[in-house]
Design an enzyme around this catalytic site. Sequence first.
Site, PDB file in Angstrom:
ATOM      1  N   LYS A 113       0.814  -1.223   0.000  1.00 11.26           N
ATOM      2  CA  LYS A 113       0.000   0.000   0.000  1.00 11.26           C
ATOM      3  C   LYS A 113       0.841   1.264   0.000  1.00 11.26           C
ATOM      4  O   LYS A 113       0.334   2.332  -0.312  1.00 11.26           O
ATOM      5  CB  LYS A 113      -1.010  -0.004   1.149  1.00 11.26           C
ATOM      6  CG  LYS A 113      -0.514   0.445   2.491  1.00 11.26           C
ATOM      7  CD  LYS A 113      -1.720   0.791   3.364  1.00 11.26           C
ATOM      8  CE  LYS A 113      -1.311   1.054   4.787  1.00 11.26           C
ATOM      9  NZ  LYS A 113      -2.411   1.568   5.581  1.00 11.26           N
ATOM     10  N   ASP A 114       2.125   1.150   0.348  1.00  8.17           N
ATOM     11  CA  ASP A 114       3.010   2.317   0.323  1.00  8.17           C
ATOM     12  C   ASP A 114       3.745   2.470  -1.004  1.00  8.17           C
ATOM     13  O   ASP A 114       4.567   3.375  -1.163  1.00  8.17           O
ATOM     14  CB  ASP A 114       4.040   2.222   1.459  1.00  8.17           C
ATOM     15  CG  ASP A 114       3.389   2.306   2.836  1.00  8.17           C
ATOM     16  OD1 ASP A 114       2.324   2.941   2.933  1.00  8.17           O
ATOM     17  OD2 ASP A 114       3.933   1.730   3.788  1.00  8.17           O
ATOM     18  N   ARG A 164      -8.273   8.974   3.644  1.00 12.96           N
ATOM     19  CA  ARG A 164      -9.213   7.881   3.423  1.00 12.96           C
ATOM     20  C   ARG A 164      -9.910   7.487   4.727  1.00 12.96           C
ATOM     21  O   ARG A 164     -11.139   7.325   4.773  1.00 12.96           O
ATOM     22  CB  ARG A 164      -8.435   6.672   2.859  1.00 12.96           C
ATOM     23  CG  ARG A 164      -9.198   5.387   2.777  1.00 12.96           C
ATOM     24  CD  ARG A 164      -8.270   4.250   2.381  1.00 12.96           C
ATOM     25  NE  ARG A 164      -7.276   3.971   3.403  1.00 12.96           N
ATOM     26  CZ  ARG A 164      -7.494   3.255   4.495  1.00 12.96           C
ATOM     27  NH1 ARG A 164      -8.681   2.725   4.707  1.00 12.96           N
ATOM     28  NH2 ARG A 164      -6.533   3.063   5.382  1.00 12.96           N
ATOM     29  N   ARG A 165      -9.122   7.362   5.795  1.00  9.58           N
ATOM     30  CA  ARG A 165      -9.728   7.025   7.090  1.00  9.58           C
ATOM     31  C   ARG A 165     -10.553   8.198   7.616  1.00  9.58           C
ATOM     32  O   ARG A 165     -11.642   7.996   8.165  1.00  9.58           O
ATOM     33  CB  ARG A 165      -8.628   6.629   8.093  1.00  9.58           C
ATOM     34  CG  ARG A 165      -8.036   5.262   7.769  1.00  9.58           C
ATOM     35  CD  ARG A 165      -6.829   4.910   8.626  1.00  9.58           C
ATOM     36  NE  ARG A 165      -6.343   3.563   8.330  1.00  9.58           N
ATOM     37  CZ  ARG A 165      -5.073   3.181   8.434  1.00  9.58           C
ATOM     38  NH1 ARG A 165      -4.150   4.036   8.841  1.00  9.58           N
ATOM     39  NH2 ARG A 165      -4.722   1.945   8.144  1.00  9.58           N
ATOM     40  N   ARG A 205       0.874  10.930  12.489  1.00  9.39           N
ATOM     41  CA  ARG A 205       1.759  10.169  11.604  1.00  9.39           C
ATOM     42  C   ARG A 205       2.747   9.375  12.434  1.00  9.39           C
ATOM     43  O   ARG A 205       2.640   9.287  13.646  1.00  9.39           O
ATOM     44  CB  ARG A 205       2.492  11.114  10.641  1.00  9.39           C
ATOM     45  CG  ARG A 205       1.729  11.365   9.346  1.00  9.39           C
ATOM     46  CD  ARG A 205       2.679  11.736   8.210  1.00  9.39           C
ATOM     47  NE  ARG A 205       3.647  10.690   7.958  1.00  9.39           N
ATOM     48  CZ  ARG A 205       4.918  10.906   7.591  1.00  9.39           C
ATOM     49  NH1 ARG A 205       5.368  12.120   7.457  1.00  9.39           N
ATOM     50  NH2 ARG A 205       5.718   9.880   7.382  1.00  9.39           N
ATOM     51  N   ARG A 208       2.647   5.428  16.929  1.00  6.71           N
ATOM     52  CA  ARG A 208       1.226   5.819  16.999  1.00  6.71           C
ATOM     53  C   ARG A 208       0.548   5.194  18.213  1.00  6.71           C
ATOM     54  O   ARG A 208      -0.255   5.842  18.889  1.00  6.71           O
ATOM     55  CB  ARG A 208       0.497   5.396  15.720  1.00  6.71           C
ATOM     56  CG  ARG A 208       0.899   6.255  14.517  1.00  6.71           C
ATOM     57  CD  ARG A 208       0.017   5.977  13.337  1.00  6.71           C
ATOM     58  NE  ARG A 208       0.796   5.731  12.137  1.00  6.71           N
ATOM     59  CZ  ARG A 208       0.279   5.478  10.942  1.00  6.71           C
ATOM     60  NH1 ARG A 208      -1.026   5.429  10.789  1.00  6.71           N
ATOM     61  NH2 ARG A 208       1.047   5.281   9.904  1.00  6.71           N
ATOM     62  N   CYS A 248      -1.455   8.362  -2.033  1.00  2.00           N
ATOM     63  CA  CYS A 248      -1.822   8.434  -0.627  1.00  2.00           C
ATOM     64  C   CYS A 248      -2.389   9.798  -0.294  1.00  2.00           C
ATOM     65  O   CYS A 248      -2.900  10.025   0.772  1.00  2.00           O
ATOM     66  CB  CYS A 248      -0.617   8.182   0.241  1.00  2.00           C
ATOM     67  SG  CYS A 248       0.571   9.479   0.079  1.00  2.00           S
TER      68      CYS A 248
HETATM   69  N1  LIG Z   1       0.804   3.801   6.140  1.00  2.71           N
HETATM   70  C1  LIG Z   1       1.824   3.049   6.814  1.00  2.71           C
HETATM   71  C2  LIG Z   1       1.537   1.579   6.729  1.00  2.71           C
HETATM   72  N2  LIG Z   1       1.901   0.876   5.651  1.00  2.71           N
HETATM   73  C3  LIG Z   1       1.492  -0.414   5.823  1.00  2.71           C
HETATM   74  C4  LIG Z   1       0.867  -0.506   7.052  1.00  2.71           C
HETATM   75  C5  LIG Z   1       0.264  -1.720   7.613  1.00  2.71           C
HETATM   76  C6  LIG Z   1       0.601  -3.029   6.937  1.00  2.71           C
HETATM   77  C7  LIG Z   1      -0.099  -3.249   5.628  1.00  2.71           C
HETATM   78  O1  LIG Z   1      -1.114  -2.639   5.312  1.00  2.71           O
HETATM   79  O2  LIG Z   1       0.383  -4.112   4.882  1.00  2.71           O
HETATM   80  C8  LIG Z   1       0.915   0.755   7.647  1.00  2.71           C
HETATM   81  C9  LIG Z   1       0.411   1.140   8.974  1.00  2.71           C
HETATM   82  C10 LIG Z   1      -1.065   1.436   9.017  1.00  2.71           C
HETATM   83  O3  LIG Z   1      -1.627   2.014   8.066  1.00  2.71           O
HETATM   84  O4  LIG Z   1      -1.699   1.107  10.022  1.00  2.71           O
END
Ligand SMILES: NCc1[nH]cc(CCC(=O)O)c1CC(=O)O
Length: 308
Positions: free
Chosen positions: A86-87, A134-135, A152, A158, A245
């Site tokens: 997702k990153d 998004r959240r 962040r 967090r 993002c």
């Molecule tokens: N944005 C940072 C990030 N990138 C991946 C994850 C969690 C692991 C994943 O989704 O594979 C997270 C932390 C989160 O959003 O809670």
Amino acid sequence: MSKRSDRPLRIATRRSALALWQAEHVAARLRAHHPGLQVELVAMTTRGDQITDRPLAAIGGKGLFLKELEVAMLEQRADLAVHSYKDVPMELEPGFAIAAVLERADAADAFISNDHSRLAQLPHGARVGTSSLRRQAQLRALRPDLELVDLRGNVNSRLAKLDAGDYAAIVLACAGIERLGFGSRMRERLAPPHWLPAVAQGAIAVECRHGDAEVAELLRPLDDESTHRCTAAERAMNLCLHGSCTVPVAGYCVETETGLALWGLVGDASDGRLIRAQAEGPAGEPRVLGERVAALLREQGADAMLGR
Ligand SMILES: NCc1[nH]cc(CCC(=O)O)c1CC(=O)O
């Protein structure tokens, strides 16, 4: 014995606890599939890790988490890099490829709080920490009264800020908290299709130099076809919406008995308006399905909502 036994395979990774867990996981899978293969981690700090006081959207987006790892691969200091998929930006830098997408963990988001067991039970006006648009959009849709505050940093920091009393609750990915052993802190699963995760959430992607056939071959047994297809559909949808993002886009795809089913969502973090779409398509054409759901979202005004 692998023909690489003379030279270790080097995995570039960020230094956060979650990144190291994921890199170790890939290393263990590689060793299991290729007995005798030497695998080492090359841990590094990225700009995305250094700057934690501003939202990602303001400092250049997700590519910031990849850049240093890609430079290490170009300079032959590493052979592959492990990322939370997702990153990973929708379009990779030229010269790189995603060689494997590992089987997905729980893709859902989690509601985490020390004092409240459900999002619906938060007191009026409670402070919820999340920097994700998004959240924020989905929280506003369900609870317009909440005070949403930027948060962040990596998963551990967090959780520490939650424990310090800065927030009544936070939202994190189930996959990350489970990998780090904090699964018991989850109070409520914010589950699809009602609540949608980030595109490719819960999946680990392995990147290598484009055309590095030896490394691609070593990674092939780690690839999970189903996860690869589902995340391809989600990412195609996001790319079509010019998503990154920095915009509130969510998507989740599953394999069904007849093919793929994809849910997509575009939201407005300021007022909680949500646009939703869902479609099904053949397993062999994930990108077509992603484009279809993006088109359905567009028909309902997604472009205007995303500010274009
Ligand atoms: N944005 C940072 C990030 N990138 C991946 C994850 C969690 C692991 C994943 O989704 O594979 C997270 C932390 C989160 O959003 O809670």
